[in-house]
Design an enzyme around this catalytic site. Sequence first.
Site, short mmCIF file in Angstrom:
data_model
loop_
_atom_site.label_atom_id
_atom_site.label_comp_id
_atom_site.label_asym_id
_atom_site.label_seq_id
_atom_site.Cartn_x
_atom_site.Cartn_y
_atom_site.Cartn_z
N TYR A 144 -2.81 -74.89 -2.87
CA TYR A 144 -2.64 -73.56 -3.20
C TYR A 144 -1.13 -73.31 -3.95
O TYR A 144 -0.87 -72.53 -4.67
CB TYR A 144 -3.04 -72.55 -2.49
N LYS A 191 -10.07 -84.15 5.33
CA LYS A 191 -10.52 -85.37 4.42
C LYS A 191 -9.30 -86.58 4.92
O LYS A 191 -8.75 -86.88 3.93
CB LYS A 191 -10.44 -84.96 3.00
N ASP A 223 -16.55 -83.28 3.27
CA ASP A 223 -17.89 -83.54 2.68
C ASP A 223 -19.18 -83.54 3.61
O ASP A 223 -20.14 -82.79 3.43
CB ASP A 223 -17.93 -84.79 1.94
N ASP A 247 -11.49 -72.35 1.46
CA ASP A 247 -12.08 -71.48 0.38
C ASP A 247 -13.47 -71.69 0.18
O ASP A 247 -14.44 -70.95 0.00
CB ASP A 247 -10.95 -71.56 -0.78
N ASP A 251 -17.31 -69.73 1.07
CA ASP A 251 -18.19 -69.06 0.03
C ASP A 251 -19.74 -69.78 0.53
O ASP A 251 -20.63 -69.30 0.30
CB ASP A 251 -17.91 -69.72 -1.16
C1 IPM Z 1 -10.67 -66.00 -1.54
C2 IPM Z 1 -10.48 -66.04 -3.03
C3 IPM Z 1 -9.08 -66.12 -3.43
C4 IPM Z 1 -8.75 -67.62 -2.97
C5 IPM Z 1 -8.82 -66.33 -4.91
C6 IPM Z 1 -9.21 -64.73 -5.49
C7 IPM Z 1 -7.19 -66.57 -5.11
O1 IPM Z 1 -11.56 -66.82 -3.56
O2 IPM Z 1 -9.86 -65.10 -0.84
O3 IPM Z 1 -11.37 -66.68 -0.96
O4 IPM Z 1 -8.77 -68.57 -3.63
O5 IPM Z 1 -8.12 -67.75 -1.89
MG MG Z 2 -12.76 -67.64 -2.04
#
Ligand code: IPM
Ligand code: MG
Length: 358
Positions: A144, A191, A223, A247, A251
């Site tokens: 990042y 990883k 993975d 990240d 999700d």
């Molecule tokens: C999160 C989001 C952010 C990230 C984006 C919006 C930059 O996806 O907070 O998880 O990737 O960290």
């Molecule tokens: Mg995110």
Amino acid sequence: MGLSKKILVIPGDGIGAEVTTWGKAVLEKIAAVYGHTFTYDEALMGHVAIEATGSPLPDETLTKAKASDAILFGAVGHAKYDNDPTAKVRPEQGLLGIRKALGLYANLRPIVLFDELLDASSLKPEVLKGTDILFFRELTGDVYFGEKKRSEDRNTGSDLMIYHRYEVERIARKAYEAARLRSHRLCSVDKANVLETSRLWREVVQEIAKEYPDVETEHMFVDNAAMQLVKNPKKFDVVLTANLFGDILTDEASQIAGSMGMLASASIGDGTGFFEPIHGSAHDIAGQDKANPLASILSVALMLEISFGLKDEARKITEAIDKTLKAGYRTGDIADSKTEKDKILGTTAMGEKVLEFL
Ligand code: IPM
Ligand code: MG
């Protein structure tokens, strides 16, 4: 005696404003009931800030952020930039910039499952029931923030994946401290079979683990972790991982909780804490009274507990959400498509229900 705190609200883009309205309303209710004094300020970030000032993170926002005791954030992002990879100024730079500037290196993402939402997930209820995971995602390093380059002929691009020992050490300690207060189990995800940053990560975590002999440590490749999360999420408790892996995995893990609209997060470091839903700006439903305000409300509960030490108040909020869900109220994202018994509400009505139960 009540506390006196300054809270900065940064609604940001898309559904950010709609959902933080309800986070703030819950803060106001808590303040009134428990005799706390919360004062609020507001600031711009993301696309709205670019439109108003040219910058996704105006200086004024940063100054206000540093002067506050905690920050409630909504979301950033806009479809316009998603479809334009050449844009130099992007809403997300605001979020990344504030994380870096405030030293918010630890992103806590609790995956808490409300029983009522077992059927809202696309995963089988029997696989999910009893899951309780706390992610520690590193937030100010990794690919990042490493150097980004594009060759002169524009045909080659690179992002440097980089970690320093101290960055791994400080988040590892935070995760181990949390594991001590939970089930004494920690899974570090990397990883290390391929990446040098991951080999550093694993080496450092192995060293820190020695300071916490009462915590059982497991190391897992990312993975495999991605697969185990949907196969048997109950096997995880505290999960410690790097920025990019965290990240993606969080999700994925949001589906355990039924929806992205349910997950809150706390970003902490050595200064002001930053509290935000993990969902994004969701422009497709912005301004339509469809967004789920619960992640913002749960972010407020994290703020009260983590930044202000107000555990009772935080628990009351979770209980109010539990009651709202038990009474059958749902936003569209967490409604069970198989039954007709859910009462589907918009953002405003859902926020009001939570306030009522609170
Ligand atoms: C999160 C989001 C952010 C990230 C984006 C919006 C930059 O996806 O907070 O998880 O990737 O960290
Ligand atoms: Mg995110």
